[in-house]
Design a protein around this motif. Structure first.
Motif, short mmCIF file in Angstrom:
data_model
loop_
_atom_site.label_atom_id
_atom_site.label_comp_id
_atom_site.label_asym_id
_atom_site.label_seq_id
_atom_site.Cartn_x
_atom_site.Cartn_y
_atom_site.Cartn_z
N GLY A 116 0.78 -1.23 0.00
CA GLY A 116 0.00 0.00 0.00
C GLY A 116 0.81 1.27 0.00
N VAL A 117 2.11 1.19 -0.29
CA VAL A 117 2.93 2.40 -0.35
C VAL A 117 2.50 3.21 -1.57
N ASN A 118 2.38 4.50 -1.38
CA ASN A 118 1.97 5.40 -2.45
C ASN A 118 2.91 5.24 -3.65
N PRO A 119 2.36 5.07 -4.85
CA PRO A 119 3.21 4.89 -6.03
C PRO A 119 4.22 6.02 -6.25
N LYS A 120 3.91 7.25 -5.83
CA LYS A 120 4.87 8.35 -5.99
C LYS A 120 6.11 8.11 -5.13
N ILE A 121 5.93 7.50 -3.97
CA ILE A 121 7.07 7.18 -3.11
C ILE A 121 7.93 6.11 -3.79
N VAL A 122 7.28 5.09 -4.35
CA VAL A 122 8.01 4.03 -5.04
C VAL A 122 8.77 4.63 -6.24
N GLN A 123 8.12 5.51 -6.97
CA GLN A 123 8.75 6.20 -8.10
C GLN A 123 10.02 6.91 -7.65
N GLU A 124 9.92 7.64 -6.55
CA GLU A 124 11.06 8.40 -6.03
C GLU A 124 12.19 7.46 -5.60
N ARG A 125 11.85 6.37 -4.93
CA ARG A 125 12.87 5.43 -4.47
C ARG A 125 13.63 4.80 -5.65
N LEU A 126 12.91 4.53 -6.74
CA LEU A 126 13.55 3.92 -7.90
C LEU A 126 14.24 4.95 -8.79
N GLY A 127 13.95 6.23 -8.56
CA GLY A 127 14.60 7.29 -9.32
C GLY A 127 14.00 7.53 -10.69
N HIS A 128 12.74 7.20 -10.85
CA HIS A 128 12.09 7.42 -12.14
C HIS A 128 11.56 8.84 -12.24
#
Length: 159
Positions: A116-128
């Motif tokens: 349930g982590v916000n996709p924007k957080i995942v995006q930031e972690r992956l550097g996209h």
């Protein structure tokens, strides 16, 4: 990569140009910092301590180029060699399904999104730079996620 108060900063990337490796900026064109777990911070601190001891024992033979993960000489690890040899050996000894080193990014994104982590957080972690890259390429639907979605919808529709 620098560890500061449970945050790591990705400032450079190692690029292979022909037979040489050179330091460059990350693909996104900018550095980024992400928060890490206390467990990861502890492991990285232990690794840095072992690396410092190795540097001291080798003296001038160790070329400190600032890499967190390096060969015993301090030189950068050849990612192809690491992926095909060292990582493959780790996977085999762990007795888990064979994957490529890069597949860890997919696993990270899928696990975070499943929790349930916000996709924007995942995006930031992956550097996209674009959320569509994160959602289309790095997130994978698992049967558990489908089951959870069905239960949530069923609960919402109950009278």
């Amino acid at each position: 990569m620098r560890i500061l108060a449970r945050r790591i900063s990705v400032r450079r990337t190692l690029l292979k140009t022909g037979s040489e490796q050179v330091l460059g900026i990350p693909k996104s064109g900018r550095s980024r910092a992400i928060t890490i777990s206390p467990q990861t911070a502890s492991l990285l601190r232990k690794h840095q301590l072992r690396q410092k001891e190795l540097r001291l024992s080798l003296g001038d033979a160790y070329r400190d180029r600032g890499f967190v993960f390096a060969k015993e000489s301090g030189d950068p690890i050849q990612i192809n060699n690491f992926g095909q040899r060292s990582f493959a050996n780790l996977i085999e000894s762990a007795g888990v399904k064979k994957i490529r080193f890069h597949d860890l990014r997919h696993t990270c994104a899928t696990l975070l999104l499943a929790k349930g982590v916000n996709p924007k957080i995942v995006q930031e972690r992956l550097g996209h730079s674009d959320i569509s890259m994160t959602l289309n390429r790095y997130s994978h639907v698992t049967p558990t996620m489908q089951d959870q979605a069905a239960r949530l919808l069923g609960d919402a529709l109950q009278f």
